[in-house]
Every structure is written in structure tokens, then in C-alpha cells.
Design a protein around this motif. Structure first.
Motif, PDB file in Angstrom:
ATOM      1  N   SER A 118       0.803  -1.142  -0.121  1.00 33.02           N
ATOM      2  CA  SER A 118      -0.025  -0.119  -0.113  1.00 33.02           C
ATOM      3  C   SER A 118       0.942   1.318  -0.153  1.00 33.02           C
ATOM      4  N   THR A 153       1.077   2.581  -3.473  1.00 28.10           N
ATOM      5  CA  THR A 153      -0.112   3.294  -3.787  1.00 28.10           C
ATOM      6  C   THR A 153      -0.183   4.755  -3.293  1.00 28.10           C
ATOM      7  N   ASP A 154       0.110   4.794  -1.962  1.00 26.41           N
ATOM      8  CA  ASP A 154       0.368   6.147  -1.411  1.00 26.41           C
ATOM      9  C   ASP A 154       1.326   7.215  -2.099  1.00 26.41           C
ATOM     10  N   GLU A 162      -0.461   8.252  -5.264  1.00 26.02           N
ATOM     11  CA  GLU A 162      -1.293   9.287  -4.804  1.00 26.02           C
ATOM     12  C   GLU A 162      -0.383  10.496  -4.688  1.00 26.02           C
ATOM     13  N   GLU A 184      -4.721  -4.092 -14.931  1.00 27.09           N
ATOM     14  CA  GLU A 184      -5.600  -4.207 -13.828  1.00 27.09           C
ATOM     15  C   GLU A 184      -6.843  -4.986 -14.143  1.00 27.09           C
ATOM     16  N   ASN A 242      -7.503  -8.557 -12.063  1.00 31.02           N
ATOM     17  CA  ASN A 242      -8.689  -8.753 -11.114  1.00 31.02           C
ATOM     18  C   ASN A 242      -9.297 -10.298 -11.411  1.00 31.02           C
ATOM     19  N   GLN A 277      -3.184  -8.161  -2.342  1.00 30.66           N
ATOM     20  CA  GLN A 277      -4.608  -7.246  -2.221  1.00 30.66           C
ATOM     21  C   GLN A 277      -3.975  -5.914  -2.375  1.00 30.66           C
ATOM     22  N   ALA A 278      -2.798  -5.565  -2.581  1.00 32.15           N
ATOM     23  CA  ALA A 278      -2.048  -4.322  -2.804  1.00 32.15           C
ATOM     24  C   ALA A 278      -2.099  -3.856  -4.397  1.00 32.15           C
ATOM     25  N   LEU A 286      -4.353  -4.354  -7.056  1.00 26.53           N
ATOM     26  CA  LEU A 286      -5.455  -3.821  -7.546  1.00 26.53           C
ATOM     27  C   LEU A 286      -5.432  -2.394  -7.385  1.00 26.53           C
ATOM     28  N   PRO A 287      -5.406  -1.775  -5.980  1.00 26.43           N
ATOM     29  CA  PRO A 287      -5.226  -0.334  -5.988  1.00 26.43           C
ATOM     30  C   PRO A 287      -4.043   0.278  -6.445  1.00 26.43           C
ATOM     31  N   ASN A 294      -4.758   0.655 -10.239  1.00 26.52           N
ATOM     32  CA  ASN A 294      -6.023   1.467 -10.602  1.00 26.52           C
ATOM     33  C   ASN A 294      -5.144   2.927 -10.403  1.00 26.52           C
ATOM     34  N   ARG A 295      -4.599   3.153  -9.215  1.00 20.60           N
ATOM     35  CA  ARG A 295      -3.917   4.394  -9.259  1.00 20.60           C
ATOM     36  C   ARG A 295      -3.003   4.722 -10.176  1.00 20.60           C
TER      37      ARG A 295
END
Length: 183
Positions: free
Chosen positions: A85, A88-89, A92, A131, A135, A142-143, A145-146, A149-150
Motif C-alpha cells: 500500500s 499506492t500512497d 497518490e 488491472e 482482477n 491485495q495491494a 489492484l489499488p 488503479n492509481r
């Protein structure tokens, strides 16, 4: 070491701890990530060629992360994942930093403008494809897909940023009715 092994000649390939059909959803996802990384290679070249050094550096980091994502997908069982994660951060933060330098969106944007922007829009669509493929895979981090997406959002923002830095206009969607009125 030879580049060919002949072990895949019958439609199978190896991942960590398993042999799978090359049509398996996991292999398809790994392939989609590889395709994206190839598109990203061209985007890196294009940004470098046009003097977009910050984008070039950011994209090189993303290319390495995509290789790590492929490694995560090649794990048939739960493992210590490379993409977390925190990645992903970071995406962002990258999106926010680029967005802060751009004019606000005033409509839908079509792929186009400068060569680097076109290459980055290609990366965006390839990220969406990856993605979708990820899926459909069971037992993945679990990290992922986000992150993907990002990642597509990041490529979209970077494409706008490339156009902005090169003084190219984004290509705005004008719609069929507006096009007919202009004729």
C-alpha cells in the motif's frame, strides 16, 4: 546461458512453484504487466528525448515497480509481496504533485498532444488492461489492484503534465453535436 529453453514449446510456462498453461489467468496478468512495462520503456525514451527529466526519473522508478508487480504475480502461493500500500500512497503523492502544477480539468481529454503525452496515454490504457487481468487472478496481493488503479490515474496526470511542460494543448473531447455545428 542460452536464451531459449524449449520448455514452453507445449504451451506451458513456469512460475514460482508451479507450471501453468500459457493461457492461465495468472500468466495473462503477468503478460499484461510486461506489455505495460514495454510501453513504459517507450514513454521513458520519449520523455528523455524531450527533456522531461523529472518525468523520466519518475517513470524509471515505476518501471522497476512494474517488474516487482510481475514478480508478485508469479507467486502461486502467499509470499512476502514487493508491492504494498505504500506504493499506492506514493502514486497518490505523485498525482497530487503533478496536478498542483496543471490547469483544472475542463472536460474529457482524448489521448494526444505531445509525443510523450501520447506514450503516457498508451501506458494508461495498458495499466487498465493489466488491472482487469489481475482482477481475474485468485490469490494475489491485495495491494496490486489499488496500485494499478492509481497507476493508470498517474499516467493520465503525467500525460497532462508532459503536454503542459512542452506547451502543448491537451486534446479536449468536443462531442459529435459540437463537431457537426463546426462543419
Amino acid at each position: 546461458m542460452k536464451i531459449y529453453t524449449k520448455r514452453g514449446d507445449r504451451g506451458e510456462t513456469s512460475i514460482v512453484g508451479a507450471r501453468l498453461q500459457k493461457t492461465d489467468a495468472r500468466v495473462e496478468a503477468i503478460g499484461a504487466v510486461d506489455e505495460l512495462n514495454s510501453s513504459l520503456g517507450f514513454a521513458i525514451y520519449s520523455c528523455k528525448k524531450h527533456g522531461l527529466s523529472q518525468l523520466t526519473e519518475e517513470l524509471i522508478v515505476l518501471s522497476h515497480q512494474l517488474f516487482d508487480a510481475g514478480a508478485d504475480l508469479a507467486q502461486a502461493k502467499e509470499a512476502e509481496w514487493k508491492i504494498t500500500s505504500a506504493h499506492t500512497d506514493a502514486l497518490e503523492r505523485c498525482i497530487d504533485a503533478h496536478t498542483a502544477k496543471l490547469p483544472p480539468l475542463s472536460g474529457f481529454i482524448l489521448p494526444g498532444g505531445s509525443e510523450p503525452a501520447c506514450a503516457l496515454h498508451r501506458c494508461r490504457t495498458d495499466a487498465r488492461k493489466a488491472e482487469r487481468k489481475i482482477n481475474s487472478v485468485a490469490n494475489v496481493s491485495q495491494a496490486l489492484l489499488p496500485f494499478f488503479n492509481r497507476l493508470s490515474d498517474c499516467f493520465f496526470t503525467m500525460a497532462r503534465s508532459a503536454n503542459h511542460e512542452l506547451a502543448e494543448q491537451d486534446v479536449l473531447y468536443v462531442g459529435e453535436q459540437r463537431l457537426q455545428r463546426e462543419e
